[in-house]
Design a protein around this motif. Structure first.
Motif, PDB file in Angstrom:
ATOM      1  N   LEU A  70      19.405 -11.060  -1.433  1.00 41.56           N
ATOM      2  CA  LEU A  70      20.273 -12.172  -1.808  1.00 41.56           C
ATOM      3  C   LEU A  70      19.408 -13.385  -2.113  1.00 41.56           C
ATOM      4  O   LEU A  70      18.616 -13.818  -1.271  1.00 41.56           O
ATOM      5  CB  LEU A  70      21.243 -12.511  -0.669  1.00 41.56           C
ATOM      6  N   VAL A  71      19.526 -13.918  -3.309  1.00 41.51           N
ATOM      7  CA  VAL A  71      18.792 -15.116  -3.706  1.00 41.51           C
ATOM      8  C   VAL A  71      19.803 -16.251  -3.850  1.00 41.51           C
ATOM      9  O   VAL A  71      20.812 -16.113  -4.554  1.00 41.51           O
ATOM     10  CB  VAL A  71      18.037 -14.901  -5.033  1.00 41.51           C
ATOM     11  N   VAL A  72      19.554 -17.357  -3.146  1.00 39.36           N
ATOM     12  CA  VAL A  72      20.406 -18.534  -3.236  1.00 39.36           C
ATOM     13  C   VAL A  72      19.516 -19.734  -3.544  1.00 39.36           C
ATOM     14  O   VAL A  72      18.289 -19.668  -3.415  1.00 39.36           O
ATOM     15  CB  VAL A  72      21.204 -18.778  -1.930  1.00 39.36           C
ATOM     16  N   LYS A  73      20.120 -20.815  -3.934  1.00 36.94           N
ATOM     17  CA  LYS A  73      19.362 -22.012  -4.291  1.00 36.94           C
ATOM     18  C   LYS A  73      19.891 -23.202  -3.513  1.00 36.94           C
ATOM     19  O   LYS A  73      21.108 -23.365  -3.355  1.00 36.94           O
ATOM     20  CB  LYS A  73      19.466 -22.293  -5.796  1.00 36.94           C
ATOM     21  N   GLY A  74      18.964 -24.049  -3.015  1.00 37.18           N
ATOM     22  CA  GLY A  74      19.386 -25.252  -2.329  1.00 37.18           C
ATOM     23  C   GLY A  74      18.456 -25.615  -1.185  1.00 37.18           C
ATOM     24  O   GLY A  74      17.394 -25.006  -0.998  1.00 37.18           O
ATOM     25  N   ASP A  75      18.863 -26.598  -0.413  1.00 39.59           N
ATOM     26  CA  ASP A  75      18.122 -27.038   0.761  1.00 39.59           C
ATOM     27  C   ASP A  75      18.308 -25.996   1.859  1.00 39.59           C
ATOM     28  O   ASP A  75      19.439 -25.727   2.286  1.00 39.59           O
ATOM     29  CB  ASP A  75      18.661 -28.395   1.214  1.00 39.59           C
ATOM     30  N   PRO A  76      17.218 -25.375   2.349  1.00 39.73           N
ATOM     31  CA  PRO A  76      17.370 -24.324   3.357  1.00 39.73           C
ATOM     32  C   PRO A  76      18.150 -24.760   4.594  1.00 39.73           C
ATOM     33  O   PRO A  76      18.879 -23.955   5.174  1.00 39.73           O
ATOM     34  CB  PRO A  76      15.918 -23.973   3.706  1.00 39.73           C
ATOM     35  N   ALA A  77      17.990 -26.020   5.004  1.00 41.46           N
ATOM     36  CA  ALA A  77      18.713 -26.489   6.189  1.00 41.46           C
ATOM     37  C   ALA A  77      20.216 -26.473   5.967  1.00 41.46           C
ATOM     38  O   ALA A  77      20.999 -26.460   6.932  1.00 41.46           O
ATOM     39  CB  ALA A  77      18.248 -27.894   6.557  1.00 41.46           C
ATOM     40  N   ASP A  78      20.640 -26.436   4.728  1.00 42.97           N
ATOM     41  CA  ASP A  78      22.056 -26.351   4.394  1.00 42.97           C
ATOM     42  C   ASP A  78      22.474 -24.908   4.124  1.00 42.97           C
ATOM     43  O   ASP A  78      23.434 -24.393   4.713  1.00 42.97           O
ATOM     44  CB  ASP A  78      22.341 -27.217   3.166  1.00 42.97           C
ATOM     45  N   VAL A  79      21.742 -24.223   3.237  1.00 40.35           N
ATOM     46  CA  VAL A  79      22.213 -22.921   2.784  1.00 40.35           C
ATOM     47  C   VAL A  79      21.963 -21.797   3.780  1.00 40.35           C
ATOM     48  O   VAL A  79      22.761 -20.853   3.862  1.00 40.35           O
ATOM     49  CB  VAL A  79      21.616 -22.558   1.401  1.00 40.35           C
ATOM     50  N   VAL A  80      20.862 -21.843   4.564  1.00 38.11           N
ATOM     51  CA  VAL A  80      20.593 -20.753   5.501  1.00 38.11           C
ATOM     52  C   VAL A  80      21.681 -20.660   6.576  1.00 38.11           C
ATOM     53  O   VAL A  80      22.202 -19.559   6.835  1.00 38.11           O
ATOM     54  CB  VAL A  80      19.177 -20.882   6.112  1.00 38.11           C
ATOM     55  N   PRO A  81      22.080 -21.765   7.215  1.00 42.29           N
ATOM     56  CA  PRO A  81      23.189 -21.651   8.178  1.00 42.29           C
ATOM     57  C   PRO A  81      24.487 -21.163   7.532  1.00 42.29           C
ATOM     58  O   PRO A  81      25.253 -20.416   8.153  1.00 42.29           O
ATOM     59  CB  PRO A  81      23.333 -23.078   8.711  1.00 42.29           C
ATOM     60  N   ARG A  82      24.735 -21.555   6.293  1.00 42.69           N
ATOM     61  CA  ARG A  82      25.950 -21.101   5.619  1.00 42.69           C
ATOM     62  C   ARG A  82      25.911 -19.606   5.364  1.00 42.69           C
ATOM     63  O   ARG A  82      26.923 -18.901   5.519  1.00 42.69           O
ATOM     64  CB  ARG A  82      26.139 -21.867   4.316  1.00 42.69           C
ATOM     65  N   VAL A  83      24.741 -19.086   4.967  1.00 44.66           N
ATOM     66  CA  VAL A  83      24.600 -17.645   4.780  1.00 44.66           C
ATOM     67  C   VAL A  83      24.791 -16.922   6.107  1.00 44.66           C
ATOM     68  O   VAL A  83      25.506 -15.905   6.192  1.00 44.66           O
ATOM     69  CB  VAL A  83      23.233 -17.310   4.160  1.00 44.66           C
ATOM     70  N   ALA A  84      24.133 -17.424   7.151  1.00 43.20           N
ATOM     71  CA  ALA A  84      24.245 -16.780   8.463  1.00 43.20           C
ATOM     72  C   ALA A  84      25.698 -16.736   8.927  1.00 43.20           C
ATOM     73  O   ALA A  84      26.179 -15.715   9.444  1.00 43.20           O
ATOM     74  CB  ALA A  84      23.377 -17.521   9.479  1.00 43.20           C
ATOM     75  N   LYS A  85      26.422 -17.830   8.740  1.00 45.51           N
ATOM     76  CA  LYS A  85      27.834 -17.871   9.142  1.00 45.51           C
ATOM     77  C   LYS A  85      28.665 -16.899   8.315  1.00 45.51           C
ATOM     78  O   LYS A  85      29.543 -16.201   8.840  1.00 45.51           O
ATOM     79  CB  LYS A  85      28.364 -19.291   8.985  1.00 45.51           C
ATOM     80  N   ALA A  86      28.383 -16.830   7.030  1.00 48.78           N
ATOM     81  CA  ALA A  86      29.169 -15.975   6.136  1.00 48.78           C
ATOM     82  C   ALA A  86      29.061 -14.504   6.507  1.00 48.78           C
ATOM     83  O   ALA A  86      30.021 -13.740   6.336  1.00 48.78           O
ATOM     84  CB  ALA A  86      28.731 -16.188   4.693  1.00 48.78           C
ATOM     85  N   VAL A  87      27.889 -14.081   6.993  1.00 50.44           N
ATOM     86  CA  VAL A  87      27.706 -12.665   7.333  1.00 50.44           C
ATOM     87  C   VAL A  87      27.816 -12.413   8.831  1.00 50.44           C
ATOM     88  O   VAL A  87      27.631 -11.284   9.290  1.00 50.44           O
ATOM     89  CB  VAL A  87      26.351 -12.142   6.801  1.00 50.44           C
TER      90      VAL A  87
END
Length: 463
Positions: A70-87
């Protein structure tokens, strides 16, 4: 009961072999999501060569993982927690980052994950021995390479981790409500440089070829830019397509080889500079030796014009111009020539070392902050070397010594293609004059060498 999920967040570890993070993730959860974040803070300062090589490595990694990256774009401090929550992941697994930006990024991401009820788990690093592990007898970091290298070797390192793509059960990222949308790996940018093949397979193939042939002559051939005497592994180490621990394990099978020992020393230099940058993050942009703040350097219109001539490979010193043209053509430059062109910039033209370091970072496919910045400071004299400033490379004698037949110069400076032998290093002495189109030397080295030493007196006075 639902399967437990983890996230494996790839950064400078774009491979499936020798991956301790895989083992940690497999122990923590039944399955894992493979994640890479296109971070604008890192991408925007990168030149096209480094970005294109990265994109190629990501495509190869995705193939190795069965299309499940999975490749996403953005500030890791924002997108990594969102990915973790989503899965529904409670752990995010990474190899620790010791660079100035990476450390702050990971601290910010760790806090954001904790706020969301998840944990950032660090396992391993891009180094055989992580920064801050090797200390002197007083428990302080080393400031000089030789004692560091001895302690580094004595400390040793773990055996390569036995992993492959099947070590982890990878989940198909699909589309998750509430999570950031996946993006495609960007298309390659249009550049003029010819790059090495990207990815783990290319890295291991190149390393195998080097072990089968080039390593035997490395001790002598590595300083000869006309020969393929170096390994070409620096871009792969930059992005972790191979881990130095894997390479060191292979080199250990050649204990009696002086060339293998010399190559181990080069790996130690990489790890020393990573340790220095960890201890002194300010040295990425400023003089490591603060006394050199007193060294006069040139600014203004004339300095800008001199810098442009250096960048474009039209200084009138063939070995310097060959190196700068190789940099543009291959996004890479032979290490001996890197030292020659750096010395010319700071000690013949008296320009700031950070101008050259920034130019290198913009063009090099293997641009590594710690190695690049501290390599430049070693040559400039303001780094970790104990008695450095008197080392002023003569571009003529360096060319004659390390390119004695002129092959390297003729390859990259076509204006001099018809000049045979070492005469190519002093074309202004040719009976018929300098071949058309090639410039006169922009400075007189003997004069500028003395000027560099005179300027150094201000540094000595500040000590």
């Amino acid at each position: 009961m639902a399967d437990s999920t983890a996230v494996v967040w790839f950064r400078r570890d774009l491979r499936v072999a020798d991956q301790p993070t895989f083992l940690a993730a497999a122990d923590a959860a039944d399955r894992a999501l493979a994640l890479f974040v296109l971070d604008p803070a890192l991408l925007e300062p990168s030149g096209g060569a480094r970005k294109n090589f990265l994109y190629g490595c990501l495509r190869e990694l995705d193939d190795a993982l069965g299309g499940k990256l999975l490749v996403v774009k953005g500030d890791p401090a924002d997108v990594v927690p969102r990915v973790a929550k989503a899965v529904g992941a409670s752990t995010v697994h990474v190899a620790a980052d010791y660079g100035p930006y990476g450390r702050q990024r990971d601290e910010d991401t760790e806090k954001a994950l904790a706020d969301a009820g998840a944990e950032l788990v660090r396992t391993g690093s891009p180094y055989a021995v992580a920064p801050d592990r090797v200390k002197n007898g007083s428990g302080d970091p080393f400031k000089v390479f030789t004692p560091f290298s001895r302690a580094w070797a004595d400390h040793g390192w773990r055996a390569p981790a036995d992993t492959d793509a099947s070590t982890v059960t990878w989940m198909d990222p699909g589309k998750k409500d509430g999570g950031p949308r996946a993006v495609q790996v960007p298309a390659d940018e249009k550049i003029d440089s010819e790059l090495p093949d990207p990815g783990e397979k290319a890295a291991l193939d190149r390393w195998s070829d080097f072990l089968d042939g080039g390593v035997q002559g490395y001790q002598t051939d590595r300083d000869l830019p006309a020969k393929k005497g170096t390994s070409g592994m620096s871009p792969y180490l930059k992005y972790g397509c191979v881990h130095p621990r894997t390479m060191l394990a292979d080199l250990a099978k050649r204990k009696s080889s002086t060339s293998a020992s010399a190559y181990r020393t080069e790996i130690a230099w990489r790890e020393f500079y990573a340790d220095v940058l960890f201890q002194r993050p300010d040295s990425a942009r400023e003089n490591y030796d603060k006394k050199f703040d007193a060294l006069p350097v040139e600014y203004g219109k004339d300095a800008d014009e001199a810098f442009a001539a250096w960048q474009e490979g039209r200084t009138g010193f063939p070995i310097v111009d060959a190196g700068m043209r190789q940099l543009r053509a291959e996004a890479w430059m032979h290490n001996r020539v890197r030292m020659i062109v750096a010395s010319f910039l700071v000690k013949d033209l008296h320009l700031p070392w950070w101008w050259g370091a920034r130019h290198f970072m913009q063009l090099l496919v293997d641009g590594d902050l710690a190695s690049n910045q501290h390599g430049w400071q070693w040559t400039a004299g303001c780094g970790t070397d104990a008695a450095p400033y008197f080392r002023i490379f003569n571009p003529i004698t360096q060319g004659e010594r390390f390119d004695p037949e002129g092959e390297y110069v003729r390859r990259w400076v076509p204006e001099l293609a018809g000049v045979q032998g070492k005469a190519v290093h002093q074309p202004w002495k040719l009976r018929d004059g300098i071949p058309g189109g090639y410039p006169e030397p922009m400075v007189e080295h003997k004069v500028e060498r003395q000027e560099a030493l005179d300027r150094y007196e201000k540094v000595k006075a500040a000590r």
